[in-house]
Design an enzyme around this catalytic site. Structure first.
Site, mmCIF file in Angstrom:
data_model
loop_
_atom_site.group_PDB
_atom_site.id
_atom_site.type_symbol
_atom_site.label_atom_id
_atom_site.label_comp_id
_atom_site.label_asym_id
_atom_site.label_seq_id
_atom_site.Cartn_x
_atom_site.Cartn_y
_atom_site.Cartn_z
ATOM 1 N N ASP A 1 0.802 -1.351 -0.088
ATOM 2 C CA ASP A 1 -0.129 -0.092 0.093
ATOM 3 C C ASP A 1 0.931 1.118 0.067
ATOM 4 O OD1 ASP A 1 -2.265 1.805 0.104
ATOM 5 O OD2 ASP A 1 -2.564 1.492 2.328
ATOM 6 N N ASP A 19 -0.649 5.835 -6.972
ATOM 7 C CA ASP A 19 -1.314 5.124 -5.956
ATOM 8 C C ASP A 19 -1.439 3.873 -6.250
ATOM 9 O OD1 ASP A 19 -2.370 4.339 -3.466
ATOM 10 O OD2 ASP A 19 -4.427 4.521 -4.252
#
Ligand SMILES: *[C@@H]1O[C@H](CO)[C@@H](O)[C@H](O)[C@H]1NC(C)=O
Ligand SMILES: *[C@@H]1O[C@H](CO)[C@@H](O)[C@H](O)[C@H]1NC(C)=O
Ligand SMILES: *[C@@H]1O[C@H](CO)[C@@H](O)[C@H](O)[C@H]1NC(C)=O
Ligand SMILES: *[C@@H]1O[C@H](CO)[C@@H](O)[C@H](O)[C@H]1NC(C)=O
Ligand SMILES: *[C@@H]1O[C@H](CO)[C@@H](O)[C@H](O)[C@H]1NC(C)=O
Ligand SMILES: *[C@@H]1O[C@H](CO)[C@@H](O)[C@H](O)[C@H]1NC(C)=O
Ligand SMILES: *[C@@H]1O[C@H](CO)[C@@H](O)[C@H](O)[C@H]1NC(C)=O
Length: 464
Positions: free
Chosen positions: A143, A348
């Site tokens: 992440d 991201d």
């Protein structure tokens, strides 16, 4: 006016004709419709590493594909994945527009300040690392949108830990495990950055942590110090992470989270003296293929030229922000003013399709639809530019290229970096001056290098 009509008609039709049938054919690629279908077996053959002595590579696989060691029982549909991703991107965008101070819950019934992380239920790529001595395998979601890594830890029971396939990490069986004591800078910093920090539990000795994610899942436990094995023979000492004794939410089967954000708690920042504050990954074209996560800058040596770079805008703590300047479809730039990109783009790993600002998205949609006019457009709940390819054995897709500040241009993978589930893998995010997010679908097959140490983001084509 009437005399202009034939000219206008030709501008539209002739442009379409030249785009679709000649002149610009280099801007189009015919691909078999099977190119988007994952295989039943795992393939690692496409990984093309570019190793340097100061980097370490960790295999990276899709949680729902045949490369994953353990299969998640949660196999969300495409629209469910998009729904989760939209919740994540909303959360990220709200954090970026509000500034990055540690968020504290106002709710008076919650006595400990709670750090809010991005949402985790849309994360789909996992890496396997070793934790402790002897090292125990842990499958962790990767992440880039959060900072504090954690794993589920003993002691906990079926109410406090969700089921996972690997045995729970047991600190008492590791010779290198140590809780971070309360009266340390590491604990004070964690508390100062909004992760709880509960020095009253465990006789006052241990530093507590708490994270609540945007999707409602949460973890609390003991901030800990441990040896982390990234690859056979490559271990880092003093990895600070959360030993989670109480988790809740939509978690399933994986063992924890490997957080690679830009704040001091993240693995990248903790290890910056070893790996220079740099990491990269390559997300594979299909869920049946393997990619990699690398710590260290793979671009520093002889092959630096295989990367293109754009400056990283350093004002964000967790998220990695760059400026995009142009989008090209089938060799033609979409016609928007520079202000269309003024909000910047966050890169991201956990957002699925790219979130593009209003003006740029609508211009892209028009040009893309025109280039794909040969195929029937079908509505789809989440995305607005989807096609019915039934009956076609191949599809002619325009190349889509993104250019970033400084001129770095990336060609998205054809077709899997452009289309997902037969839909254009972009959607509208918000006003032009708000940040957009470059999604993971569009990053497929590129090595994306987050070189925080040198304030830049790099891209290398066809890395996996
Ligand atoms: C550098 O890149 C070239 C072309 O991509 C490749 O053939 C070569 O093996 C690379 N060199 C190293 C040391 O990785
Ligand atoms: C699980 O552990 C928690 C905290 O230690 C405890 O309150 C709870 O009763 C336990 N639940 C079960 C099913 O054992
Ligand atoms: C704590 O934070 C300060 C200020 O950001 C930093 O200089 C220091 O290295 C940090 N210490 C630890 C142990 O994280
Ligand atoms: C803080 O300590 C209390 C009491 O021991 C415990 O119930 C709570 O879970 C702890 N919170 C954190 C974040 O460690
Ligand atoms: C990014 O774009 C903004 C707004 O257009 C501009 O002010 C800023 O200087 C740019 N930053 C970089 C690093 O290009
Ligand atoms: C897609 O096209 C096929 C063949 O033309 C047709 O049978 C089918 O109904 C279409 N599906 C949708 C969702 O429009
Ligand atoms: C694409 O498919 C059509 C008919 O389905 C065929 O005529 C054509 O040769 C194919 N083109 C490529 C590049 O495979």
């Amino acid at each position: 006016m009437a005399s202009l009509l034939p000219l206008l008609a030709c501008v539209i039709l002739c442009t379409y004709y030249s785009l679709a049938h000649g002149g610009k054919e280099h801007g189009f690629v015919a691909v078999p419709t099977t190119a988007s279908e994952p295989e039943a077996v795992c393939s690692t053959s496409r990984v093309r590493l570019d190793p340097e002595s100061n980097t370490v590579f960790v295999p990276l696989v899709h949680l729902h594909g045949p490369c994953a060691a353990t299969q998640s029982s949660d196999k969300p549909s495409f629209s469910e994945r998009l729904r989760r991703s939209r919740a994540r991107s909303k959360y990220i965008m709200s954090r970026v527009s509000k500034g990055m101070e540690g968020t504290t819950r106002d709710d008076a019934s919650v006595s400990i300040p709670t750090h809010l992380g991005g949402s985790v239920d849309s994360l789909e790529y996992v890496v396997t690392v070793g934790l402790g001595t002897p090292a125990v395998s842990q499958v962790l979601l990767m992440d880039t949108g959060s900072d504090l890594s954690w794993v589920q830890c003993k002691p906990c029971n079926s109410t406090t830990c969700y089921p996972q396939n690997d045995p729970l990490f047991d600190p008492s069986k590791s010779s290198t495990y140590a809780p971070v004591p309360c009266n340390t800078d590491a604990c004070r910093n964690l508390t100062g950055n909004g992760y709880g920090g509960n020095c009253t539990s465990g006789g006052g000795a241990q530093c507590g942590f708490a994270i609540t994610y945007g999707d409602g899942s949460q973890t609390t436990g003991v901030y800990s110090n441990e040896a982390l094995t990234l690859a056979p023979g490559v271990a880092v000492k003093d990895f600070h992470f959360g030993c989670g004794h109480d988790q809740g939410g939509n978690n399933d089967k994986y063992d924890g989270l490997l957080s690679l954000g830009g704040a001091p708690e993240s693995l990248v920042m903790q290890m910056s003296s070893v790996y220079g504050g740099a990491f990269s990954y390559c997300l594979p074209a299909l869920s049946s293929q393997a990619g990699f996560l690398a710590l260290g800058a793979t671009s520093s040596g002889v092959n630096a030229s295989s990367f293109v770079f754009t400056p990283m805008i350093q004002e964000q703590k967790t998220y990695y922000l760059v400026n995009m300047t142009r989008i090209t479809v089938g060799g033609e730039s979409i016609d928007v003013p520079q202000s269309a990109f003024s909000g910047g783009m966050i890169i991201d790993s956990g957002t699925v399709v790219t979130q593009l600002q209003h003006t740029a998205y609508n211009a892209l949609k028009v040009v893309f639809r025109r280039a794909m006019a040969a195929y029937p457009l079908v509505p789809n709940g989440e995305l607005d530019t989807c096609y019915n390819f039934t009956g076609y054995s191949n599809v002619t897709v325009p190349r889509v290229a993104l250019t970033f500040s400084g001129g770095a241009t990336i060609d998205l993978d054809v077709p899997n970096g452009i289309l997902s589930d037969d839909c254009l893998a972009f959607r509208e995010s918000g006003p032009d001056d708000q940040a957009g997010i470059l999604g993971n679908v569009n990053q497929r097959t590129l090595e994306v290098l987050y070189d925080v140490g040198r304030g830049r983001v790099g891209f290398r084509a066809a890395a996996c």
